[in-house]
Every structure is written in C-alpha cells, then in structure tokens.
Write a protein that holds these residues in place. Structure first.
Motif, PDB file in Angstrom:
ATOM      1  N   VAL A  90       0.858  -1.191   0.000  1.00 40.12           N
ATOM      2  CA  VAL A  90       0.000   0.000   0.000  1.00 40.12           C
ATOM      3  C   VAL A  90       0.892   1.240   0.000  1.00 40.12           C
ATOM      4  O   VAL A  90       1.793   1.360   0.817  1.00 40.12           O
ATOM      5  N   SER A  91       0.614   2.150  -0.936  1.00 39.88           N
ATOM      6  CA  SER A  91       1.442   3.357  -1.023  1.00 39.88           C
ATOM      7  C   SER A  91       0.707   4.633  -0.625  1.00 39.88           C
ATOM      8  O   SER A  91       1.341   5.671  -0.439  1.00 39.88           O
ATOM      9  N   GLN A  92      -0.623   4.564  -0.524  1.00 39.50           N
ATOM     10  CA  GLN A  92      -1.392   5.734  -0.098  1.00 39.50           C
ATOM     11  C   GLN A  92      -2.417   5.313   0.933  1.00 39.50           C
ATOM     12  O   GLN A  92      -3.140   4.344   0.719  1.00 39.50           O
ATOM     13  N   GLU A  93      -2.453   6.044   2.035  1.00 40.79           N
ATOM     14  CA  GLU A  93      -3.470   5.766   3.056  1.00 40.79           C
ATOM     15  C   GLU A  93      -4.854   6.123   2.514  1.00 40.79           C
ATOM     16  O   GLU A  93      -4.989   6.983   1.642  1.00 40.79           O
ATOM     17  N   ALA A  94      -5.856   5.463   3.054  1.00 47.97           N
ATOM     18  CA  ALA A  94      -7.233   5.791   2.677  1.00 47.97           C
ATOM     19  C   ALA A  94      -7.600   7.129   3.302  1.00 47.97           C
ATOM     20  O   ALA A  94      -7.413   7.341   4.496  1.00 47.97           O
ATOM     21  N   ALA A  95      -8.105   8.029   2.486  1.00 50.87           N
ATOM     22  CA  ALA A  95      -8.571   9.337   2.953  1.00 50.87           C
ATOM     23  C   ALA A  95      -9.975   9.541   2.410  1.00 50.87           C
ATOM     24  O   ALA A  95     -10.300   9.096   1.311  1.00 50.87           O
ATOM     25  N   TYR A  96     -10.803  10.192   3.185  1.00 49.68           N
ATOM     26  CA  TYR A  96     -12.211  10.374   2.832  1.00 49.68           C
ATOM     27  C   TYR A  96     -12.519  11.833   2.523  1.00 49.68           C
ATOM     28  O   TYR A  96     -11.889  12.734   3.082  1.00 49.68           O
ATOM     29  N   ILE A  97     -13.508  12.017   1.662  1.00 52.34           N
ATOM     30  CA  ILE A  97     -14.040  13.341   1.393  1.00 52.34           C
ATOM     31  C   ILE A  97     -15.560  13.229   1.376  1.00 52.34           C
ATOM     32  O   ILE A  97     -16.110  12.224   0.912  1.00 52.34           O
ATOM     33  N   ASP A  98     -16.213  14.224   1.908  1.00 49.67           N
ATOM     34  CA  ASP A  98     -17.671  14.244   1.960  1.00 49.67           C
ATOM     35  C   ASP A  98     -18.229  14.382   0.547  1.00 49.67           C
ATOM     36  O   ASP A  98     -17.701  15.167  -0.248  1.00 49.67           O
ATOM     37  N   PRO A  99     -19.290  13.659   0.224  1.00 49.13           N
ATOM     38  CA  PRO A  99     -19.873  13.744  -1.121  1.00 49.13           C
ATOM     39  C   PRO A  99     -20.336  15.146  -1.510  1.00 49.13           C
ATOM     40  O   PRO A  99     -20.385  15.471  -2.695  1.00 49.13           O
ATOM     41  N   GLU A 100     -20.640  15.966  -0.532  1.00 51.21           N
ATOM     42  CA  GLU A 100     -21.126  17.314  -0.836  1.00 51.21           C
ATOM     43  C   GLU A 100     -20.015  18.355  -0.872  1.00 51.21           C
ATOM     44  O   GLU A 100     -20.266  19.511  -1.208  1.00 51.21           O
ATOM     45  N   ASP A 101     -18.777  17.965  -0.536  1.00 50.88           N
ATOM     46  CA  ASP A 101     -17.659  18.894  -0.697  1.00 50.88           C
ATOM     47  C   ASP A 101     -17.518  19.211  -2.180  1.00 50.88           C
ATOM     48  O   ASP A 101     -17.995  18.470  -3.039  1.00 50.88           O
ATOM     49  N   THR A 102     -16.831  20.289  -2.494  1.00 48.00           N
ATOM     50  CA  THR A 102     -16.742  20.719  -3.885  1.00 48.00           C
ATOM     51  C   THR A 102     -15.539  20.107  -4.600  1.00 48.00           C
ATOM     52  O   THR A 102     -14.577  19.653  -3.964  1.00 48.00           O
ATOM     53  N   VAL A 103     -15.614  20.144  -5.917  1.00 44.12           N
ATOM     54  CA  VAL A 103     -14.505  19.696  -6.761  1.00 44.12           C
ATOM     55  C   VAL A 103     -13.252  20.505  -6.430  1.00 44.12           C
ATOM     56  O   VAL A 103     -12.146  19.968  -6.359  1.00 44.12           O
ATOM     57  N   GLU A 104     -13.430  21.778  -6.203  1.00 47.12           N
ATOM     58  CA  GLU A 104     -12.310  22.651  -5.849  1.00 47.12           C
ATOM     59  C   GLU A 104     -11.663  22.191  -4.539  1.00 47.12           C
ATOM     60  O   GLU A 104     -10.430  22.127  -4.433  1.00 47.12           O
ATOM     61  N   ASP A 105     -12.484  21.854  -3.534  1.00 43.57           N
ATOM     62  CA  ASP A 105     -11.959  21.341  -2.258  1.00 43.57           C
ATOM     63  C   ASP A 105     -11.158  20.060  -2.487  1.00 43.57           C
ATOM     64  O   ASP A 105     -10.086  19.864  -1.910  1.00 43.57           O
TER      65      ASP A 105
END
Length: 148
Positions: A90-105
């Motif tokens: 594994v080379s990248q840890e799992a990170a989450y983003i909220d579905p309603e966050d923006t593309v810019e975020d």
C-alpha cells in the motif's frame, strides 16, 4: 433571449468547480481487495477491471487501509508476486471526502496531501459511495476549461 439554466438542472461542466459537488464527478462504487490478496491477484484485478488503483481492506477489521496503485504492482511483480501481499505494498493511506464537498476542495486536498484517490463517504466507519481519482478531476477540469 435564452432563459438561464436553473442551478439544479445544470450539468457539472456548466457549474464552477466551487459549486460542483464531489458526488457529481466521482466514480460510483469502489474496487476493493483483501489485504491478504497477493500482488499477482491484485494485478489480475486491475487488468480485469481496467483500473490503475485498488483499495485494500484489512481482512480482520474490514477497514480500508489504503491504495495499491499500478506502479506499486509493477514494482513488486518482478520480485515475488505470488507471496507478496497487497497490504504490504500500500502506497497511499485511505482518505475520505464528503460527497457534498466541492470539486475545488477535492483538488486542493489531493495537491496538499499528495494523493491521487479519495474515498467519497462519511468516514472510515461508513461504506463509501464511490471514489474520486485525480483522473476524475482532470476530466472534469478539461471539460470545464474547454467551454471558455
């Protein structure tokens, strides 16, 4: 004179990155494998699903541990692909983003955290609704920029 398109009827290309949700451009679902899966099986999964990354799940806790990317597989296929486990490359840890966050975020996070994939969902205890890759963002921005 044409009537402006209502915001809820706009396509993602018609909306600015600061107004477009991650949900609108993500890939639904996630291609996941057990951490006990071998690198050879990981390569076969990537090939069959035509993807460059798979999410690794801890077989005991059933929590996402991170991503194995195509370059990780390539690096380990020449060593011992039948015994090297996906969890070990594994080379990248799992990170989450909220579905309603923006593309810019999302773009800002990927750049700042130097990651190529974000799980779309409400954190490690929830089942993700999809995945957002840097490719998804490049495709979005390419369509957005082409309009101007």
């Amino acid at each position: 004179m044409a009537r402006p398109i209502e915001p809820e009827m706009r396509t993602t290309v018609e909306m600015a990155p600061s107004q477009t949700s991650v949900r609108a451009v993500m890939s639904p679902g996630v291609i996941a494998i057990s951490g006990d899966t071998t690198v050879a099986e990981c390569a076969a999964t990537m090939s069959a699903r035509r993807t460059h990354a798979v999410l690794v799940i801890d077989p005991k806790t059933r929590v996402a541990t991170g991503w194995v990317l195509h370059r990780d597989v390539l690096e380990h296929l020449r060593e011992d692909p039948l015994t090297t486990r996906a969890a070990d490359v594994v080379s990248q840890e799992a990170a989450y983003i909220d579905p309603e966050d923006t593309v810019e975020d999302a773009a800002d996070r990927m750049i700042a955290e130097e990651v190529s994939h974000l799980l779309v969902g409400y954190g490690p205890q929830a089942v993700p609704v999809g995945v957002l890759s840097s490719w998804d963002l490049v495709a979005y921005y390419a369509g957005h920029v082409a309009r101007y």
